[in-house]
Scaffold this motif. Structure first.
Motif, mmCIF file in Angstrom:
data_model
loop_
_atom_site.group_PDB
_atom_site.id
_atom_site.type_symbol
_atom_site.label_atom_id
_atom_site.label_comp_id
_atom_site.label_asym_id
_atom_site.label_seq_id
_atom_site.Cartn_x
_atom_site.Cartn_y
_atom_site.Cartn_z
ATOM 1 N N VAL A 24 0.747 -1.187 0.083
ATOM 2 C CA VAL A 24 0.004 -0.023 0.085
ATOM 3 C C VAL A 24 0.810 1.154 0.068
ATOM 4 C CG1 VAL A 24 -1.539 1.587 1.272
ATOM 5 C CG2 VAL A 24 -1.947 -1.179 1.009
ATOM 6 N N ARG A 25 1.829 1.513 0.853
ATOM 7 C CA ARG A 25 2.742 2.317 1.010
ATOM 8 C C ARG A 25 3.656 2.822 -0.557
ATOM 9 N NH1 ARG A 25 3.898 5.339 4.683
ATOM 10 N NH2 ARG A 25 3.250 3.960 6.350
ATOM 11 N N GLU A 26 4.114 1.430 -1.201
ATOM 12 C CA GLU A 26 4.704 1.851 -2.186
ATOM 13 C C GLU A 26 3.780 2.345 -3.171
ATOM 14 O OE1 GLU A 26 7.822 1.944 -4.630
ATOM 15 O OE2 GLU A 26 7.959 1.482 -2.467
ATOM 16 N N PHE A 27 2.681 1.733 -3.234
ATOM 17 C CA PHE A 27 1.505 2.386 -4.418
ATOM 18 C C PHE A 27 1.348 3.505 -4.281
ATOM 19 C CE2 PHE A 27 -2.333 3.149 -6.068
ATOM 20 C CZ PHE A 27 -2.458 2.446 -7.325
ATOM 21 N N TYR A 28 1.375 4.046 -2.932
ATOM 22 C CA TYR A 28 0.822 5.520 -2.554
ATOM 23 C C TYR A 28 2.326 6.300 -3.062
ATOM 24 C CZ TYR A 28 0.132 9.814 -0.071
ATOM 25 O OH TYR A 28 -0.057 11.293 0.181
ATOM 26 N N ARG A 29 3.394 5.940 -2.824
ATOM 27 C CA ARG A 29 4.637 6.536 -3.202
ATOM 28 C C ARG A 29 4.804 6.618 -4.667
ATOM 29 N NH1 ARG A 29 9.145 6.834 0.194
ATOM 30 N NH2 ARG A 29 10.548 6.272 -1.324
ATOM 31 N N LYS A 30 4.466 5.773 -5.426
ATOM 32 C CA LYS A 30 4.557 5.843 -6.784
ATOM 33 C C LYS A 30 3.666 6.672 -7.448
ATOM 34 C CE LYS A 30 6.232 0.877 -7.666
ATOM 35 N NZ LYS A 30 5.889 -0.480 -8.128
ATOM 36 N N MET A 31 2.477 6.898 -6.992
ATOM 37 C CA MET A 31 1.186 7.540 -7.442
ATOM 38 C C MET A 31 1.779 9.085 -6.935
ATOM 39 S SD MET A 31 -0.566 5.564 -9.083
ATOM 40 C CE MET A 31 -1.708 6.800 -9.528
ATOM 41 N N VAL A 136 -2.327 16.336 -3.548
ATOM 42 C CA VAL A 136 -2.369 14.909 -3.133
ATOM 43 C C VAL A 136 -2.917 14.716 -1.698
ATOM 44 C CG1 VAL A 136 -0.882 12.888 -2.868
ATOM 45 C CG2 VAL A 136 -0.350 14.544 -4.509
ATOM 46 N N LEU A 137 -3.843 13.808 -1.603
ATOM 47 C CA LEU A 137 -4.378 13.257 -0.280
ATOM 48 C C LEU A 137 -3.144 12.833 0.820
ATOM 49 C CD1 LEU A 137 -7.515 11.501 -1.051
ATOM 50 C CD2 LEU A 137 -7.457 13.641 0.270
ATOM 51 N N PRO A 138 -3.200 12.915 2.019
ATOM 52 C CA PRO A 138 -2.192 12.491 2.985
ATOM 53 C C PRO A 138 -2.524 10.989 2.843
ATOM 54 C CG PRO A 138 -3.474 14.275 3.816
ATOM 55 C CD PRO A 138 -4.221 14.054 2.408
ATOM 56 N N PHE A 139 -1.288 10.368 3.149
ATOM 57 C CA PHE A 139 -1.254 8.913 3.056
ATOM 58 C C PHE A 139 -2.292 8.358 3.854
ATOM 59 C CE2 PHE A 139 0.256 4.885 5.114
ATOM 60 C CZ PHE A 139 0.391 3.940 3.828
ATOM 61 N N GLU A 140 -2.400 8.971 5.347
ATOM 62 C CA GLU A 140 -3.538 8.173 6.137
ATOM 63 C C GLU A 140 -4.782 8.325 5.438
ATOM 64 O OE1 GLU A 140 -2.888 6.650 9.093
ATOM 65 O OE2 GLU A 140 -0.621 6.979 8.343
ATOM 66 N N GLU A 141 -5.313 9.495 4.747
ATOM 67 C CA GLU A 141 -6.499 9.404 4.105
ATOM 68 C C GLU A 141 -6.752 8.728 3.014
ATOM 69 O OE1 GLU A 141 -7.888 13.424 3.339
ATOM 70 O OE2 GLU A 141 -6.818 14.229 5.176
ATOM 71 N N ALA A 142 -5.610 8.168 2.100
ATOM 72 C CA ALA A 142 -5.796 7.736 1.232
ATOM 73 C C ALA A 142 -5.398 6.099 1.326
ATOM 74 C CB ALA A 142 -4.697 8.146 0.208
ATOM 75 N N LYS A 143 -4.945 5.779 2.283
ATOM 76 C CA LYS A 143 -4.514 4.192 2.395
ATOM 77 C C LYS A 143 -5.752 3.224 2.328
ATOM 78 C CE LYS A 143 -4.127 3.860 7.255
ATOM 79 N NZ LYS A 143 -3.202 3.544 8.542
ATOM 80 N N ASP A 144 -6.800 3.409 3.063
ATOM 81 C CA ASP A 144 -7.928 2.595 2.933
ATOM 82 C C ASP A 144 -8.267 2.247 1.259
ATOM 83 O OD1 ASP A 144 -7.788 2.210 5.583
ATOM 84 O OD2 ASP A 144 -9.212 3.821 5.901
#
Length: 176
Positions: A24-31, A136-144
């Motif tokens: 999940v974190r890696e996908f967020y970092r790529k996006m 970009v949404l913060p990670f905490e908001e986008a992770k779900d």
């Protein structure tokens, strides 16, 4: 309806789509890479000459002391006598640094102190000078949402692999 539910349960059991937090974190970092979110920071590094516990303890104590001085309002340039390379100011974008540091830096507000954080080669203390946000949404908001999307994709892939595996094992004898 009963048959559909049963099929879904069997497929979920035989082909689960598991997603880890790292994925999940890696996908967020790529996006979020390439977005214009940037943070300007001052870094103080406290390195260890070797990996002995005593050296790491000394480096941690020095980093902790610098962190306390920064929190009380000391100027980073006045702390450079304790740091290995002196304070260095730079801008950081998403995906530019280690994830452990990135999460903490982007979560901090201007003026906050981050650290001491272990980097593997010692400790680092960071003072956030300025946040330059992006859309970009913060990670905490986008992770779900990311987790749901990745789990759906993983389930579809696992289902296709299961079906292909079952087709290859099946023996059909068609007689006309």
């Amino acid at each position: 309806l009963r048959r559909s539910i049963l099929e879904a349960q069997v497929l979920q059991y035989l082909a689960p789509g598991r997603v880890t937090d790292a994925q999940v974190r890696e996908f967020y970092r790529k996006m979020s890479r390439g977005e214009d979110a940037r943070v300007r920071v001052v870094r103080l590094e406290y390195r260890t000459a070797n990996e002995s516990p005593e050296e790491r303890d000394v480096a941690f104590q020095r980093a902790q002391a610098a962190s306390k001085r920064l929190r009380t309002g000391a100027d980073p340039s006045s702390i450079d006598d304790d740091s290995e390379a002196g304070p260095s100011e730079f801008e950081v974008g998403r995906g530019d640094i280690q994830p452990v540091l990135e999460d903490r830096i982007f979560a901090a507000k201007a003026g906050q102190i981050v650290g001491p954080v272990s980097t593997g080669r010692g400790y680092v203390v960071l003072k956030v000078l300025e946040q330059m946000d992006a859309d970009v949404l913060p990670f905490e908001e986008a992770k779900d949402r990311i987790r749901q999307q990745l789990e759906f994709e993983a389930q579809m892939k696992a289902r296709e692999e299961l079906m292909e595996k079952l087709r290859s094992r099946a023996h059909l004898d068609i007689r006309i």
